[in-house]
Each structure stands twice: as structure tokens, then as C-alpha cells.
Design an enzyme around this catalytic site. Sequence first.
Site, PDB file in Angstrom:
ATOM      1  N   SER A 147       0.838  -1.203   0.000  1.00 32.07           N
ATOM      2  CA  SER A 147       0.000   0.000   0.000  1.00 32.07           C
ATOM      3  C   SER A 147       0.869   1.247   0.000  1.00 32.07           C
ATOM      4  O   SER A 147       1.946   1.265   0.580  1.00 32.07           O
ATOM      5  CB  SER A 147      -0.902   0.016   1.237  1.00 32.07           C
ATOM      6  OG  SER A 147      -1.662  -1.165   1.312  1.00 32.07           O
TER       7      SER A 147
HETATM    8  N1  SAH Z   1      -0.688  -4.006   3.857  1.00 36.91           N
HETATM    9  C1  SAH Z   1      -0.147  -4.807   2.801  1.00 36.91           C
HETATM   10  C2  SAH Z   1      -1.125  -4.829   1.658  1.00 36.91           C
HETATM   11  C3  SAH Z   1      -0.862  -5.869   0.680  1.00 36.91           C
HETATM   12  S1  SAH Z   1      -2.043  -5.975  -0.630  1.00 36.91           S
HETATM   13  C4  SAH Z   1       1.192  -4.243   2.347  1.00 36.91           C
HETATM   14  O1  SAH Z   1       1.367  -3.044   2.467  1.00 36.91           O
HETATM   15  O2  SAH Z   1       2.037  -5.007   1.875  1.00 36.91           O
HETATM   16  C5  SAH Z   1      -3.356  -6.854   0.102  1.00 36.91           C
HETATM   17  C6  SAH Z   1      -3.042  -8.206   0.676  1.00 36.91           C
HETATM   18  O3  SAH Z   1      -4.285  -8.777   1.090  1.00 36.91           O
HETATM   19  C7  SAH Z   1      -2.413  -9.184  -0.305  1.00 36.91           C
HETATM   20  O4  SAH Z   1      -1.260  -9.720   0.247  1.00 36.91           O
HETATM   21  C8  SAH Z   1      -3.514 -10.253  -0.491  1.00 36.91           C
HETATM   22  O5  SAH Z   1      -2.987 -11.555  -0.690  1.00 36.91           O
HETATM   23  C9  SAH Z   1      -4.241 -10.159   0.826  1.00 36.91           C
HETATM   24  N2  SAH Z   1      -5.612 -10.666   0.809  1.00 36.91           N
HETATM   25  C10 SAH Z   1      -6.584 -10.476  -0.116  1.00 36.91           C
HETATM   26  N3  SAH Z   1      -7.713 -11.096   0.247  1.00 36.91           N
HETATM   27  C11 SAH Z   1      -7.453 -11.706   1.433  1.00 36.91           C
HETATM   28  C12 SAH Z   1      -8.210 -12.538   2.315  1.00 36.91           C
HETATM   29  N4  SAH Z   1      -9.471 -12.886   2.074  1.00 36.91           N
HETATM   30  N5  SAH Z   1      -7.612 -12.992   3.444  1.00 36.91           N
HETATM   31  C13 SAH Z   1      -6.318 -12.683   3.728  1.00 36.91           C
HETATM   32  N6  SAH Z   1      -5.559 -11.910   2.943  1.00 36.91           N
HETATM   33  C14 SAH Z   1      -6.108 -11.429   1.809  1.00 36.91           C
END
Ligand code: SAH
Length: 219
Positions: A69
Site C-alpha cells: 500500500s
Molecule cells: N498491507 C499490505 C497490503 C498488501 S495488498 C502491504 O502493504 O504489503 C493486500 C493483501 O491482502 C495481499 O497480500 C492479499 O494476498 C491479501 N488478501 C486479499 N484477500 C485476502 C483474504 N481474504 N484474506 C487474507 N488476505 C487477503
Amino acid sequence: MNQTLQGIGMTSRRTRERMINRLSEQGIISNKVLDVMRNTPRHIFMDEALASRAYEDTALPIGHNQTISQPYIVAKMTELLLERGPLENVLEIGTGCGYQTAILAQLVDRVYSVERILALQRKAKGHLWELKLKNVSYLHSDGGWGWPDYAPFDGILVSAAPSEVPEMLLQQMAVGGVMVIPIGKCGSQELQRITRTENSYEFEKVEPVSFVPFLSGRE
Ligand code: SAH
């Protein structure tokens, strides 16, 4: 701090300071959040090829079709979550590369972080270990189920956008607890803050956002 953690050139402390100035200009007012982001090396959370862009205000790829993000979103969500006072146990859905997790871990007592992609979770664990952040528990699961074993949570932060708030997450909020979550389909998502009251939930719309979709199942 060793040199990798400290950063040089485009990953140096000075570059990080510019990111903090930009966050203040963008309306982030919590000094606690700004201080933690100032002291947390963001470049170690991404591949070396992208490390020089770590302090730009943009989402960057972390593999598996996912993104880290953008700094403004991390700051804004953390500020919204903590605005009404300190939190003890926080559930995070979507660990990704672990940067948001690292910020939270320095501001609350304990973080429970759920990720559906095992390879990302493993890397994130490594990064947090490197930063000596040990108040985090990790679960490889579909975050739509929350983490019932440790519920209720006084804070929940969701980093992927479902079209509606998952029912299990609402149920796992403590009374007085806060959830910060993007809701909606690609192209029309809105960041919302939900507060659980004695016998209902209050929804506040914050601003339009763009997150990767909340997916079901595990990989
Ligand atoms: N805060 C993180 C955001 C990563 S993007 C960062 O800054 O790196 C969003 C993440 O949510 C991804 O890694 C994706 O695999 C995860 N995600 C999406 N749907 C999900 C779910 N149902 N349960 C757990 N993780 C999920």
C-alpha cells in the site's frame, strides 16, 4: 542499525524524511504515526530492484499480483484506527509484505495478522523478524473468517477490498472497537471506519481509495 536497515542514497534517512513531510502536507496529523513511519525502513519490504522507489507515494508490486500500500494509505488507515485512543489487540487482514504490520506492531500491544498467500506471509515474517518486532502472530487463512481464537478485537484493519464487510469480521469486533476497511468493486471503492456500539454499528465514509480485491480461499 546496520547499513541495509539504515539505507543509503534513495533509501536514506533524508529520503524518508521527505516522505514524512509529504504525509503531513497530505493531512496526516498524528505525530505517533509519523514518528513510527519515520523510523521504519520501508525499502527492506520490497525487492532490491524496487527499493530505490520505496519512499515514493505510490503502491508498488510485491509479487503474486499484489502491491504494498502507498505510504499515505498506510498512515491514514493507522491514524483512523488509533484516533480514539490506544489499542491492545488488533486484527490485520492482508499481511502482504508486512510493512503495515510493522507500523501497527509499534503502536499497539499485539497484532494478529492474516494472509491468504503463504509465500507472502513467509517473507513478511522475515522482514518483521529483521526489525525485531515480536508482538505479531501470523495466520495463513482466508481473512473472511477473521481469527476467532483471539476475538474480540478492539481494532481491525483490512488491506484488501471486499464488496461488502465480511460478517465474521463485524462479529469479532469488541464493543467500542473500530474497523478500518476499503469497501467496493475495483474503480469505486471507499475507505470506511466502522465502530461497534452497545447494540449496533456506526459506518463513516472517509474517502475514495483503490485496493486490490479481497479474495476467498488460500494459496
Ligand atoms: N498491507 C499490505 C497490503 C498488501 S495488498 C502491504 O502493504 O504489503 C493486500 C493483501 O491482502 C495481499 O497480500 C492479499 O494476498 C491479501 N488478501 C486479499 N484477500 C485476502 C483474504 N481474504 N484474506 C487474507 N488476505 C487477503
